[in-house]
Design a protein around this motif. Structure first.
Motif, short mmCIF file in Angstrom:
data_model
loop_
_atom_site.label_atom_id
_atom_site.label_comp_id
_atom_site.label_asym_id
_atom_site.label_seq_id
_atom_site.Cartn_x
_atom_site.Cartn_y
_atom_site.Cartn_z
N CYS A 88 46.73 -37.88 19.04
CA CYS A 88 45.81 -38.47 20.32
C CYS A 88 44.36 -39.08 19.50
O CYS A 88 43.78 -38.51 18.69
N TYR A 90 41.49 -39.13 20.65
CA TYR A 90 40.41 -38.37 20.62
C TYR A 90 40.26 -37.43 19.53
O TYR A 90 39.23 -37.06 19.00
N LEU A 121 46.61 -30.22 31.05
CA LEU A 121 46.84 -31.71 31.06
C LEU A 121 47.67 -31.94 29.61
O LEU A 121 48.77 -32.73 29.78
N CYS A 122 47.22 -31.42 28.66
CA CYS A 122 48.14 -31.64 27.46
C CYS A 122 48.08 -30.47 26.47
O CYS A 122 47.08 -29.73 26.45
N ALA A 124 47.95 -31.13 23.35
CA ALA A 124 46.93 -31.47 22.33
C ALA A 124 45.44 -30.84 22.62
O ALA A 124 44.97 -30.50 21.48
N MET A 128 44.24 -29.19 19.23
CA MET A 128 43.01 -29.79 18.51
C MET A 128 41.96 -28.58 18.49
O MET A 128 41.11 -28.48 17.55
S1 SF4 Z 1 45.96 -36.55 27.41
FE1 SF4 Z 1 45.53 -35.07 25.88
S2 SF4 Z 1 47.04 -36.31 24.04
FE2 SF4 Z 1 46.54 -37.79 25.71
S3 SF4 Z 1 44.88 -38.68 25.28
FE3 SF4 Z 1 43.98 -37.05 26.64
S4 SF4 Z 1 43.65 -35.43 25.02
FE4 SF4 Z 1 44.68 -36.63 24.06
#
Ligand code: SF4
Ligand code: SF4
Lengths: 412, 382
Positions: A88, A90, A121-122, A124, A128
């Motif tokens: 990602c 971010y 949502l994710c 990720a 992170m």
């Molecule tokens: S949904 Fe999760 S992986 Fe995708 S941009 Fe947003 S923070 Fe990053």
């Protein structure tokens, strides 16, 4: 192609005011020595105001770096430290800020005292959080919302996130984790939960959320009353500052402005030629792409990313409301797109501009099933652009413009 | 002299036996045979799907892995930059290589696996499908939730296939799986000897075979292999004892290449190997199963309360290296793997005292380049 005169709603000043108040609050709390927490989109933002903490948001900060042009250096810094290319943006931008702060746009995010991650949502966010928590040696709290499947969730209204049916087991577990979060917050902030504050913050959240939903509905009017340059930023309100008084002030004024526009049948451009749906995280470095499309006569009455960020908060059922925040189509299996399709049908669309955010498995993997579903259910063609949200190197603005022009031409 | 000869013969027999097993993975022939005999074949999309449940209800659990060398069909449906595991699986699915499947079971272990489940269900309509929600925290309430989640899975399975779950049968399946794990543990210990009796290539072939056949059937073969291995001579002509670190990796060719160049793989922390078999179930109930899959596994994302999963993973690697006396690490960094992407720097920082080689993996493999790097690594530290 001929460009029309562009006439946005004028939310720019509202955003300026909102950020000013938000930053003033941050400053004052920092001076008081209040703890800093890092949070992510779809988290229960109300807790920030209940516990008077200083929030910082890696996603928002990274978007800010992308808009100011520093994200590319930060992304490269993270890759040079051994982090993956295809993660990602971010995450990469934030790691870059931690590793090489001199390259980052100021003011930097304040160092966190704790982190809260949700799987709303994710994964990720969770991945992170682990990295940031280890780097700073700080505590973290995780809320495992489910990834919704059709055997656990019935039809969901796209804007309110009110479902027809939901699996009780998942609600119970999520609520138990949210209650655990309140205990965690009491521990890290060293102040007990105030019932009164809890109630009043959720009441504010309810009022704000209602107005934001109205704004999204009004955007679907004909002609499209506003520009995505200003509507796309509504995610900041919905994700991060919902529950604050300044978000409510913004929503009240913003609602009146768009209502007036609709009443006067005034559009973002004089002649609306095509009405498009858009989805994907905005390429923060190239937001003018939307402005350009609109000037060509292609407007965006529906932004699924903004719609995903909304939910109707019910202050009488605060815990359930927090869980409902996770019931968006980007956190569901791809057969749960009925709500999205129904809304899109109401908006009377001609096509879709979809953004594949490289490194983001969520938006990038949904894009094709979404394009297929739009085609099958509504006969809508889609243009898919690969556009990582913080890295302009993959989709230079000029190339994107050419592709959009060709797409618009094909719609004729 | 005679003893030496017997050793060698045992070695040849062992290799042949393992290759025959591996062939079941490559051809999926046993799975088709089970299907013809009326068994339901259920694919698992994560090493943490509790296969014992599926097994106890009379179906065959398969840890699904794609074999495609190129992924052009998958590229039209999912991003090209995803991990090799997801692209190959999707590719084989789209090529109708998995037509024998009656259902799939996924898990929310990471974004790729979650959305792979979604994409597979959306495009390939596998009949039965269930996504197991795994908590990322190993606290009491999460274990309780996980047990209920497994019950929910059981109920959906029962109603879809019109079958019945029984704790007794679950107990029997758990016993079979524990026996499978015990045998692998025994075999694994033979890898740790000064002259390892099982190579990394052989080990991975056995593990891959185990994904494509009923465990009770495999157990018989494993007992036989263990006997042969015990009597055979070990490998001595190696220069480096290697710990292989990575995620859903299963390319025998890469391991073979490392070993042809003078390394010997003696341990790993791969999802497809250690992450798949380590940790017995300490009882016969769903609760025991929930506890095992949440607390004992090498899953890369769940952690003890107030701990980080990366710390648990580093400890896991440390233990494996301690047991196997590996003196080098080869880190397989799939460019599209989100876990490698986030965790590799920590592994590198943690093991600075052990020579480590990072291999960036992307298809098509730059074979010559990989060879040169491994060769230089083995030469420098061997
Ligand atoms: S949904 Fe999760 S992986 Fe995708 S941009 Fe947003 S923070 Fe990053
Ligand atoms: S752990 Fe890595 S290789 Fe395995 S599915 Fe996830 S991203 Fe792919």
């Amino acid at each position: 192609m001929e460009l029309q005169e562009w006439n946005p709603l004028g939310y720019k000043n509202l955003y300026r005011d909102l950020f000013k108040k938000h930053l003033a609050r941050q400053d004052s709390l920092l001076k008081q020595g209040r703890p800093v927490g890092w949070f992510f989109s779809f988290h229960p933002s109300e807790i920030i105001y209940i516990f008077d903490v200083v929030p910082a948001y890696p996603e928002q900060y990274s978007a800010y770096c992308a808009a100011r042009g520093s994200s590319v250096d930060l992304i490269d810094a993270s890759i040079s430290k051994g982090y993956g290319h295809f993660l990602c943006d971010y995450f990469k931008t934030t790691v870059g800020m931690i590793e090489e702060p001199e390259k980052a746009t100021k003011p930097l995010m304040p160092k966190p005292d704790f982190i809260v991650d949700t799987r709303a949502l994710c994964v990720a966010h969770h991945e992170m959080t682990e990295v940031f928590a280890r780097k700073y040696g700080i505590p973290k709290y995780t809320i495992n919302y489910p990834f919704w499947t059709s055997d656990a969730l019935g039809y969901v209204d796209e804007l309110t996130k009110i479902p027809e049916m939901v699996e009780e087991l998942y609600i119970e577990y999520s609520i138990s984790k949210l209650k655990g979060l309140l205990e965690f917050m009491e521990k890290v902030t060293k102040i007990p939960l105030s019932d009164e504050k809890f109630k009043s913050v959720f009441e504010t959240s309810e009022k704000t959320s209602k107005l934001l939903i109205e704004v999204a509905k009004l955007m679907m009017s004909k002609p499209t009353p506003g520009s995505q340059r200003e509507i796309a930023d509504l995610v900041f309100l919905a994700f991060f500052v919902l529950g604050s008084n300044y978000a409510l002030e913004f929503a009240e004024k913003g609602y009146e402005m768009i209502k007036g526009r609709v009443k006067r049948k005034e559009g973002v451009v004089p002649e609306e030629k095509f009405r498009l749906l858009t989805f994907g995280i905005m390429p923060w470095h190239s937001l003018s792409l939307y402005e350009y499309c609109e000037m060509l006569g292609a407007t965006f009455p529906v932004n699924l990313y903004v719609n995903a960020s909304l939910h109707l908060c019910d202050s009488k059922k605060p815990f359930e409301s927090m869980v409902r925040r996770s019931m968006h189509f980007t956190n569901s299996t791809y057969d749960l797109m009925d709500g999205v399709i129904e809304n899109a049908r109401k908006a009377d669309l001609d096509g879709a501009l979809l953004l594949e955010n490289t490194g983001c498995r969520i938006t990038s993997m949904i894009i094709r099933p979404l394009a297929d579903t739009l085609q099958e259910e509504l006969g809508l063609p889609s243009l898919i652009l690969e556009a990582p949200q913080c890295d302009p190197r993959i989709m230079p603005l000029e190339r994107a413009k050419t592709q959009v022009e060709a797409f618009i031409e094909s719609l004729k | 002299m005679l003893a030496k000869k017997v050793d060698r013969m045992e070695k040849i027999e062992k290799v042949e036996k393992i290759d025959a097993l591996y062939n079941f993975f490559l051809t999926r022939s046993l799975l088709r045979k089970y299907k013809e005999n009326g068994k339901k074949i259920i694919a698992s999309l994560c090493n943490n799907v509790p296969e014992e449940i599926i097994h106890s209800m009379g179906a065959v659990p398969v840890r699904l892995l794609g074999l495609a060398k190129s992924t052009e069909l998958a590229s039209a449906k999912i991003p090209t930059w995803l991990c090799l595991y997801s692209k190959r699986l999707m590719e084989d699915g789209l090529r109708r290589e998995f037509d024998f499947l009656d259902g799939i079971v996924g898990m929310t272990s990471d974004d790729t696996k979650t959305h792979l489940f979604s994409a597979y269900s959306f495009y390939l309509k596998p009949g039965f499908s269930y996504l197991i929600q795994i908590p990322y925290v190993r606290d009491k309430s999460s274990i309780e939730f996980f047990e209920k989640e497994l019950k929910r899975f059981v109920e959906k399975f029962e109603s879809f296939f019109n079958t019945e779950f029984s704790e007794e049968k679950l107990g029997e399946s758990i016993e079979i799986y524990n026996r499978f794990r015990d045998l692998l543990n025994d075999l694994s210990r033979l890898r740790w000897e000064d002259e390892p009796k099982v190579s990394g290539e052989e080990w991975l072939k056995i593990l891959l075979a185990s994904t494509s056949m009923l465990k009770e059937e495999l157990i018989e073969h494993l007992e036989d292999i263990l006997e042969k291995v015990n009597d055979s001579e070990g490998y001595k002509d190696y220069k480096l004892r290697i710990h292989l670190s990575g995620t859903d990796f299963y390319d025998v060719e890469i391991v073979k290449m490392i070993e042809d160049l003078g390394g010997i793989v003696v341990s790993d922390d791969l999802c497809t190997s250690s992450g798949y078999y380590i940790g017995n179930v300490g009882g016969r109930t769903l609760r025991d199963l929930a506890r095992r899959y949440l607390t004992q596994s090498a899953c890369v994302l769940t952690a003890r309360l107030e701990h980080l999963s990366i710390e648990d993973r580093l400890n896991f690697i440390m233990e494996r290296i301690g047991e196997s006396r590996a003196n080098a690490i080869v880190l397989l960094k799939d460019r599209g793997c989100e876990i490698c992407g986030h965790q590799c720097p920590f592994i590198l920082q943690e093991f600075t005292d052990i020579p480590t080689l990072v291999l960036d993996l992307d298809t098509p493999y730059p074979t010559e380049q990989l060879k040169t790097r491994v060769e230089a690594f083995v030469e420098s530290y061997g």
